[in-house]
Design an enzyme around this catalytic site. Structure first.
Site, PDB file in Angstrom:
ATOM      1  N   ARG A 105       0.876  -1.186   0.000  1.00 33.11           N
ATOM      2  CA  ARG A 105       0.000   0.000   0.000  1.00 33.11           C
ATOM      3  C   ARG A 105       0.905   1.226   0.000  1.00 33.11           C
ATOM      4  O   ARG A 105       1.742   1.396   0.888  1.00 33.11           O
ATOM      5  CB  ARG A 105      -0.909   0.021   1.227  1.00 33.11           C
ATOM      6  CG  ARG A 105      -1.660   1.335   1.361  1.00 33.11           C
ATOM      7  CD  ARG A 105      -2.778   1.300   2.381  1.00 33.11           C
ATOM      8  NE  ARG A 105      -3.920   0.569   1.886  1.00 33.11           N
ATOM      9  CZ  ARG A 105      -5.151   0.649   2.424  1.00 33.11           C
ATOM     10  NH1 ARG A 105      -5.363   1.435   3.465  1.00 33.11           N
ATOM     11  NH2 ARG A 105      -6.146  -0.051   1.924  1.00 33.11           N
ATOM     12  N   HIS A 132      -7.387   0.639  -6.432  1.00 33.24           N
ATOM     13  CA  HIS A 132      -7.585  -0.224  -5.255  1.00 33.24           C
ATOM     14  C   HIS A 132      -8.247  -1.517  -5.745  1.00 33.24           C
ATOM     15  O   HIS A 132      -9.407  -1.799  -5.439  1.00 33.24           O
ATOM     16  CB  HIS A 132      -8.454   0.513  -4.239  1.00 33.24           C
ATOM     17  CG  HIS A 132      -8.415  -0.072  -2.854  1.00 33.24           C
ATOM     18  ND1 HIS A 132      -7.594  -1.131  -2.503  1.00 33.24           N
ATOM     19  CD2 HIS A 132      -9.103   0.254  -1.719  1.00 33.24           C
ATOM     20  CE1 HIS A 132      -7.788  -1.420  -1.221  1.00 33.24           C
ATOM     21  NE2 HIS A 132      -8.689  -0.604  -0.727  1.00 33.24           N
ATOM     22  N   GLN A 135     -10.110  -4.052  -3.438  1.00 38.03           N
ATOM     23  CA  GLN A 135     -11.409  -3.555  -2.984  1.00 38.03           C
ATOM     24  C   GLN A 135     -12.507  -3.913  -3.980  1.00 38.03           C
ATOM     25  O   GLN A 135     -13.583  -4.387  -3.597  1.00 38.03           O
ATOM     26  CB  GLN A 135     -11.341  -2.029  -2.818  1.00 38.03           C
ATOM     27  CG  GLN A 135     -12.632  -1.405  -2.345  1.00 38.03           C
ATOM     28  CD  GLN A 135     -12.979  -1.841  -0.933  1.00 38.03           C
ATOM     29  OE1 GLN A 135     -12.185  -1.686  -0.019  1.00 38.03           O
ATOM     30  NE2 GLN A 135     -14.176  -2.389  -0.739  1.00 38.03           N
ATOM     31  N   ASP A 217     -17.369   6.985  -1.581  1.00 43.74           N
ATOM     32  CA  ASP A 217     -16.138   6.923  -0.771  1.00 43.74           C
ATOM     33  C   ASP A 217     -15.900   8.329  -0.211  1.00 43.74           C
ATOM     34  O   ASP A 217     -16.544   9.296  -0.644  1.00 43.74           O
ATOM     35  CB  ASP A 217     -14.972   6.457  -1.674  1.00 43.74           C
ATOM     36  CG  ASP A 217     -13.673   6.184  -0.923  1.00 43.74           C
ATOM     37  OD1 ASP A 217     -13.698   6.133   0.322  1.00 43.74           O
ATOM     38  OD2 ASP A 217     -12.628   6.034  -1.576  1.00 43.74           O
ATOM     39  N   CYS A 257     -16.412   1.496   0.641  1.00 39.26           N
ATOM     40  CA  CYS A 257     -15.229   0.684   0.964  1.00 39.26           C
ATOM     41  C   CYS A 257     -14.799   0.827   2.423  1.00 39.26           C
ATOM     42  O   CYS A 257     -14.109  -0.043   2.939  1.00 39.26           O
ATOM     43  CB  CYS A 257     -14.078   1.050   0.026  1.00 39.26           C
ATOM     44  SG  CYS A 257     -13.553   2.769   0.184  1.00 39.26           S
ATOM     45  N   ARG A 285     -13.402  -8.873   1.654  1.00 40.16           N
ATOM     46  CA  ARG A 285     -11.999  -8.585   1.338  1.00 40.16           C
ATOM     47  C   ARG A 285     -11.123  -9.791   1.708  1.00 40.16           C
ATOM     48  O   ARG A 285     -10.214 -10.162   0.982  1.00 40.16           O
ATOM     49  CB  ARG A 285     -11.516  -7.345   2.130  1.00 40.16           C
ATOM     50  CG  ARG A 285     -12.220  -6.042   1.764  1.00 40.16           C
ATOM     51  CD  ARG A 285     -11.838  -5.588   0.374  1.00 40.16           C
ATOM     52  NE  ARG A 285     -10.401  -5.497   0.252  1.00 40.16           N
ATOM     53  CZ  ARG A 285      -9.667  -4.464   0.698  1.00 40.16           C
ATOM     54  NH1 ARG A 285     -10.256  -3.418   1.248  1.00 40.16           N
ATOM     55  NH2 ARG A 285      -8.354  -4.448   0.558  1.00 40.16           N
TER      56      ARG A 285
HETATM   57  N1   CP Z   1     -11.348  -0.290   2.389  1.00 37.61           N
HETATM   58  C1   CP Z   1     -10.075  -0.350   2.808  1.00 37.61           C
HETATM   59  O1   CP Z   1      -9.138  -0.615   2.023  1.00 37.61           O
HETATM   60  O2   CP Z   1      -9.920  -0.079   4.124  1.00 37.61           O
HETATM   61  P1   CP Z   1      -8.553   0.119   4.909  1.00 37.61           P
HETATM   62  O3   CP Z   1      -7.992   1.465   4.499  1.00 37.61           O
HETATM   63  O4   CP Z   1      -8.941   0.088   6.355  1.00 37.61           O
HETATM   64  O5   CP Z   1      -7.613  -0.976   4.545  1.00 37.61           O
HETATM   65  N1  NVA Z   2     -10.090   6.589  -1.297  1.00 36.23           N
HETATM   66  C1  NVA Z   2      -9.717   6.148   0.017  1.00 36.23           C
HETATM   67  C2  NVA Z   2      -9.893   4.684   0.146  1.00 36.23           C
HETATM   68  C3  NVA Z   2      -9.567   4.117   1.489  1.00 36.23           C
HETATM   69  C4  NVA Z   2      -9.756   2.637   1.553  1.00 36.23           C
HETATM   70  C5  NVA Z   2      -8.276   6.537   0.292  1.00 36.23           C
HETATM   71  O1  NVA Z   2      -7.432   6.364  -0.602  1.00 36.23           O
HETATM   72  O2  NVA Z   2      -7.992   7.031   1.376  1.00 36.23           O
END
Ligand code: CP
Ligand code: NVA
Length: 299
Positions: A105, A132, A135, A217, A257, A285
């Site tokens: 990540r 993502h 997701q 989101d 998400c 997930r």
């Molecule tokens: N939806 C998601 O990826 O959540 P986190 O940021 O908690 O991993």
């Molecule tokens: N769009 C959000 C998704 C988190 C899972 C972010 O990148 O923070």
């Protein structure tokens, strides 16, 4: 079917690969054994390199690796030499000699791509500013589970044209379902649609009309915290609430998400409503990522 080498974006997956992962994820959730050993990751180690916070992704990968018999190793970039400037290409080559896969990540999509270029082990994108994909696999599984035909559903996105929206776009291009995004001006998705089944509007109600799935989101993603107040103004009206659902199809399911900002992009009552699949979405997930790990390194 061609085997996946990495999982960096849905753009690189075929429709067949997506369906195969979804079907195996559903079987894993039902407790069905796969074609390989009972613990397909036995003796294998998976690195979890997270440059941004995470609840769902981090814990579901950690637990998923463990449940498949493997050893998850959490890597905080501040604790490894990458955080002191060791090049990605060096880190990738060295970690490839210890690990069997790595989940990353980070901020730039170029980071996961560069890592994959130098890595001899599979690299999984656990969220970048651009996409993502894990997701969306979970989202598609959740919809199938609710009885939705993911090839023909009418899907809507209301809010920021962000990483999650981009991955929805890739999914819509691959699967062909009609997809309408409502984003305020200046916050359109960064990826090129190039698919006739995807439309962009400035009107959230237009997007919601007849939709079977409405997804949203946060208005400010990780790394955009300083823009939060400007974004709050720009996104006024881009909220998924009861009024939005009145225009939608029947049935309509709501996805988010998570984490969510109740009262901003979504109301608390919609999150807790019968239309919401949010909690199954979070659970799934785990199942899709186990299917992915099994496919990439377990078979
Ligand atoms: N939806 C998601 O990826 O959540 P986190 O940021 O908690 O991993
Ligand atoms: N769009 C959000 C998704 C988190 C899972 C972010 O990148 O923070």
């Amino acid at each position: 079917m061609k085997k996946l080498r990495h999982f960096l974006s849905l753009a690189e997956c075929s429709k067949e690969q997506i369906f195969s992962l979804l079907s195996r994820a559903a079987a894993i959730k039902r407790g069905e054994p796969g074609h390989g050993p009972d613990l397909p990751l036995s003796g294998k180690s998976v690195g979890l390199l997270f440059e941004k916070p995470s609840t769902r992704t981090r814990v579901s990968f950690d637990v998923g690796v463990y449940q498949l018999g493997g050893h998850p190793i959490f890597l905080n970039p501040r604790d490894i030499q990458l955080g002191r400037g060791e090049p990605i290409k060096d880190t990738a080559r060295v970690l490839s000699r210890y690990l069997d896969a790595i989940v990353i990540r980070t901020f730039g999509q170029d980071v996961v791509e560069e890592f994959a270029r130098w890595s001899t082990i599979p690299v999984i994108n656990a969220l970048t500013d651009r996409s993502h994909p894990c997701q969306i696999l979970g989202d598609l599984m959740t919809l199938q589970e609710a009885g939705v035909d993911i090839l023909t559903m009418k899907a809507a996105w209301i809010g920021d044209g962000n990483n999650v929206a981009n991955s929805w776009i890739y999914a819509a291009c691959k699967l062909g379902f009609p997809f309408v995004l409502a984003c305020p001006e200046g916050y359109d998705p960064a990826v090129d649609f190039g698919c006739d089944n995807i439309k962009l509007t400035r009107d959230p109600i237009e997007a919601a009309k007849g939709a079977n799935v409405i997804s949203t989101d946060v208005w400010a993603s990780m790394g955009q915290e300083k823009e939060a107040s400007t974004r709050r103004k720009a996104f006024h009206g881009f909220q998924v609430n009861q009024k939005t659902l009145e225009y939608a199809g029947d049935p309509v399911y709501v996805l988010h998400c998570l984490p969510a900002h109740r009262g901003e992009e979504i109301t608390a009552d919609v999150m807790e409503s019968r239309n919401s699949l949010i909690w199954n979405q979070a659970e799934n997930r785990l199942h899709v990522q186990k299917a992915l790990l099994e496919d990439l390194i377990g078979l």
